[in-house]
Design an enzyme around this catalytic site. Structure first.
Site, PDB file in Angstrom:
ATOM      1  N   ARG A  82      46.796  43.014  31.766  1.00 60.51           N
ATOM      2  CA  ARG A  82      47.611  41.811  32.033  1.00 60.51           C
ATOM      3  C   ARG A  82      49.099  42.172  32.183  1.00 60.51           C
ATOM      4  O   ARG A  82      49.975  41.444  31.720  1.00 60.51           O
ATOM      5  CB  ARG A  82      47.398  40.784  30.910  1.00 60.51           C
ATOM      6  CG  ARG A  82      47.239  39.378  31.470  1.00 60.51           C
ATOM      7  CD  ARG A  82      47.046  38.332  30.389  1.00 60.51           C
ATOM      8  NE  ARG A  82      45.743  38.364  29.786  1.00 60.51           N
ATOM      9  CZ  ARG A  82      45.481  38.101  28.495  1.00 60.51           C
ATOM     10  NH1 ARG A  82      46.459  37.798  27.671  1.00 60.51           N
ATOM     11  NH2 ARG A  82      44.261  38.156  28.028  1.00 60.51           N
ATOM     12  N   ARG A  86      52.656  36.344  32.524  1.00 61.19           N
ATOM     13  CA  ARG A  86      53.694  35.407  32.080  1.00 61.19           C
ATOM     14  C   ARG A  86      54.823  36.009  31.269  1.00 61.19           C
ATOM     15  O   ARG A  86      55.876  35.401  31.115  1.00 61.19           O
ATOM     16  CB  ARG A  86      53.035  34.281  31.254  1.00 61.19           C
ATOM     17  CG  ARG A  86      52.463  33.191  32.114  1.00 61.19           C
ATOM     18  CD  ARG A  86      51.884  32.092  31.250  1.00 61.19           C
ATOM     19  NE  ARG A  86      50.691  32.546  30.552  1.00 61.19           N
ATOM     20  CZ  ARG A  86      50.113  31.885  29.541  1.00 61.19           C
ATOM     21  NH1 ARG A  86      50.662  30.770  29.092  1.00 61.19           N
ATOM     22  NH2 ARG A  86      49.019  32.346  28.963  1.00 61.19           N
ATOM     23  N   ARG A  95      55.436  31.338  39.434  1.00 60.02           N
ATOM     24  CA  ARG A  95      54.395  30.459  38.932  1.00 60.02           C
ATOM     25  C   ARG A  95      54.819  28.989  38.993  1.00 60.02           C
ATOM     26  O   ARG A  95      53.967  28.102  39.073  1.00 60.02           O
ATOM     27  CB  ARG A  95      54.062  30.883  37.501  1.00 60.02           C
ATOM     28  CG  ARG A  95      52.940  30.201  36.816  1.00 60.02           C
ATOM     29  CD  ARG A  95      51.598  30.575  37.415  1.00 60.02           C
ATOM     30  NE  ARG A  95      50.530  29.979  36.619  1.00 60.02           N
ATOM     31  CZ  ARG A  95      50.274  28.678  36.585  1.00 60.02           C
ATOM     32  NH1 ARG A  95      50.978  27.868  37.315  1.00 60.02           N
ATOM     33  NH2 ARG A  95      49.300  28.207  35.838  1.00 60.02           N
ATOM     34  N   ASP A 132      41.700  36.708  38.764  1.00 61.49           N
ATOM     35  CA  ASP A 132      41.121  36.190  37.526  1.00 61.49           C
ATOM     36  C   ASP A 132      39.626  36.460  37.532  1.00 61.49           C
ATOM     37  O   ASP A 132      38.994  36.462  38.594  1.00 61.49           O
ATOM     38  CB  ASP A 132      41.369  34.673  37.424  1.00 61.49           C
ATOM     39  CG  ASP A 132      41.060  34.151  36.030  1.00 61.49           C
ATOM     40  OD1 ASP A 132      41.941  34.234  35.160  1.00 61.49           O
ATOM     41  OD2 ASP A 132      39.916  33.712  35.796  1.00 61.49           O
ATOM     42  N   TYR A 210      31.818  31.692  29.861  1.00 62.03           N
ATOM     43  CA  TYR A 210      32.745  30.683  30.381  1.00 62.03           C
ATOM     44  C   TYR A 210      32.013  29.579  31.145  1.00 62.03           C
ATOM     45  O   TYR A 210      32.335  28.402  31.033  1.00 62.03           O
ATOM     46  CB  TYR A 210      33.779  31.327  31.303  1.00 62.03           C
ATOM     47  CG  TYR A 210      34.937  31.947  30.573  1.00 62.03           C
ATOM     48  CD1 TYR A 210      36.011  31.167  30.148  1.00 62.03           C
ATOM     49  CD2 TYR A 210      34.981  33.304  30.296  1.00 62.03           C
ATOM     50  CE1 TYR A 210      37.090  31.724  29.477  1.00 62.03           C
ATOM     51  CE2 TYR A 210      36.043  33.876  29.619  1.00 62.03           C
ATOM     52  CZ  TYR A 210      37.099  33.082  29.211  1.00 62.03           C
ATOM     53  OH  TYR A 210      38.152  33.632  28.543  1.00 62.03           O
TER      54      TYR A 210
END
Lengths: 416, 416
Positions: A82, A86, A95, A132, A210
């Site tokens: 990652r 962010r 974003r 993702d 998920y």
């Protein structure tokens, strides 16, 4: 086609609700998080003129690829799970303009994001293509939206085994995930040989988790209900996911990926017996079939790494090492010396606790030193034991990168 | 007194907010989740006339206590972590009438809840006193509220080390936690010798995690920041918690507890090095000091179990077995045979994946059989690898209990 319509109906309602009531849902979400009426996803993206592999320039820094397959390197290569995300202000800036999945789907945006870490830390040894793991369920017809402060949400998770009928079990990957291959190719173009480009995929059980839970889950209660009460259907889903993942990752290599990583992030929630029934065989199958396919298609047989988070129990690492994966990526809950003893000549990736990046640069360097002493500088790719956190300081990521590079170089020179 | 006022101010505001805006916060919460102006908690409860230990009737079923200290039993004893809880309709019925912490604080209510599992499953081998691990931070002056659908929330978690000054580091336990001792004694009275009464406490690092994170946390980022950047203050807090836990559990024995369990639920989030610095030494200290204190006070030296969830790495179980704890409680992420090999003659508790209770009674029995084969029927307390889930079917809990009891009895008889 029915599958798509089924998922579309309720999903739309939910999105509208979340938009109106909380004002918090993402931008430009609606209508692009599942196949359109023609079975395409992101058909309106600015398409990439894909450059064939043979036209790419030679790789200038191949430390990552060498370490992954056990060849000597002058210093330990380093990247961070990652690393595009962010914690980087430049990511947050982009974003603001786009919904999360739109960022994944717009090749120029996703490429820009993938490259941000390398622009900021030019000594990084790899770029990972921004995407993702949940793009695969999307390709199968399930809607996934990213909800601020909550993470990914499936408005209509799988409930009963009969819901499998509503899934597209063999999606056409160019139509549904062509945008990912566009991104991979564009990233490879822009990286221009500086470092290798990593492509990744979620592993079958993690994706299944998920798809059934509808998002992150502490207990995976519903997914485990399936494993217990619907084992045949669970295997059917896991096998379908495996087939997709094999084709998906092979196509990523075709588009430019130079190393593949498979994320079994939920593996550690399974006890050993369920892990060996529902996770491990599919991981092993993926590595084997991807390499076979690559050979068959005369594509580069790229190194593959597997991150089965939390799966450190007796024999588990050894069995992962016995698959066709080249390197085993570890979380931080295992001592580097112990792991090296268990895995001997296998390449290892990991495993600094991401929280260590909250410490001072001096302390980070000290912890990196311990990690290098435990794993050694060879057959080893330095990384975190899990992804970067959104509140990490980029300067501390930099301290991590520098520490790995400087200390491993020093250690190697002292050995001579 | 300043400490209490500090925490009171902002907390009150938060509670009002949650009441008014969501309508979802708990009933009768305000004003009872931290010490009052006189430093008391639950001063207005209906107090219990505590019966001295020597007046209790003899214990009719001591399998749990024997198995915990390695004495032979005719069959394996069994209980379930969180056996008194939301999966029982009779619990949910009572819960409608009272806020969670009020249930803990009202001895008759808490006693009734503690006994519900035994009333429903009369063959259960233990009753655990209904309470919460977070009553200790409350006693230290921190407010904790239970928010529906979210769990415990600290409106004012510890942020900076200077916040330690606002804590009551040595609370008077009779004033702040006397209600717990009331519950323990009342439960012991009502159980009336049928089975042993278990008392428990959270372990220091797990409590510290909640106090800093303000609730459950996936990464424990803030607590780990403390460990990394404020190690001295972290140890100060952990030591203060240890001191309280020692006194708290000794007093539980004084009030009637016949076995003590310490929950280090967050232990597995620490890498081995941090675990050995910030968790293990306090666990070891607690077991040692509690036993010393019990001897000194001429109280029964009760068996102690430790549940360090997720702490299964190389050497970790062996080191727990080397403390004064009598039994090591395991999560489901370790194979019973492997665990038994690692722990040989140490008593083990655990470890069925709670999700197994979603399977059919027949399948539950099959899984219990495998577990018993792995651990053996002796030096062993059957339990889950974590607590019951709210959506478990009580009948499946019953299937678990019966399977343990019938199968272990059968196995023991076949050996003769």
């Amino acid at each position: 086609m029915e599958a798509l319509l089924f998922f579309a109906g309720a999903g739309a309602a939910l999105i509208l609700t979340s938009n109106h009531e909380t004002g918090k849902s993402d931008k430009k979400t609606y209508g692009e998080n599942r196949p359109d009426a023609h079975g395409n996803i992101a058909a309106n993206r600015k398409k990439v003129q894909r450059v064939p592999l043979k036209e790419f320039p030679p790789l200038l820094n191949d430390r990552l690829l060498k370490a992954a397959v056990g060849e000597p390197t002058d210093r330990t290569p380093v990247w961070m799970m990652r690393q595009a995300g962010r914690y980087l202000p430049e990511f947050r800036e982009l974003r603001k303009k786009a919904d999360f999945f739109n960022m994944c789907q717009e090749p120029e945006l996703a490429c820009q994001v993938s490259l941000q870490p390398l622009e900021r830390f030019p000594t990084l040894d790899a770029v990972i293509v921004f995407s993702d793991i949940l793009v695969i369920p999307q390709a199968m017809g399930m809607e996934v939206i990213m909800v601020a402060g909550k993470g990914p949400v499936f408005p209509n998770p799988l409930k009963l085994p009969t819901d499998l009928e509503k899934l597209v079990m063999k999606p056409e990957l160019e139509k549904t995930l062509g945008y990912v291959f566009d991104v991979v190719n564009l990233v490879r173009q822009k990286v221009n040989g500086r470092v290798p480009v990593i492509g990744f995929s979620g592993a079958p059980f993690t994706l299944m988790g998920y798809m059934i839970e509808g998002g992150g889950s502490k207990t995976l209660s519903n997914a485990k209900r399936w494993l217990l009460n619907h084992p045949v259907e669970s295997h059917r889903l896991l096998q379908a996911l495996t087939d997709i993942i094999v084709e998906y990752t092979v196509r990523k290599v075709e588009a430019g990926a130079q190393l593949l990583q498979i994320f079994e992030s939920n593996g550690g929630d399974l006890g050993p017996e369920q892990y060996y029934e529902f996770s491990y065989p599919y991981l092993a199958q993926i590595a084997r079939r991807v390499k076979e396919e690559l050979k068959k298609k005369k594509l580069p047989v790229v190194p593959m790494t597997v991150f089965a988070r939390g799966v450190n129990f007796e024999g588990a690492l050894e069995k992962l090492a016995a698959t066709e994966f080249d390197a085993v990526s570890l979380d931080w809950c295992i001592d580097p010396t112990v792991a090296r003893n268990r895995l001997k000549n296998t390449s290892i990736q990991g495993n600094l606790d991401p929280c260590t990046l909250y410490a001072s640069p001096g302390r980070i360097r000290q912890e990196v030193g311990k990690m290098l002493n435990g794993f050694g500088t060879q057959n080893y790719i330095a990384n975190l034991g899990h992804g970067m956190h959104p509140d990490h300081d980029p300067e501390h990521a930099h301290a991590f990168i520098k520490a790995v590079q400087e200390l491993s170089l020093e250690m190697n020179q002292n050995k001579k």
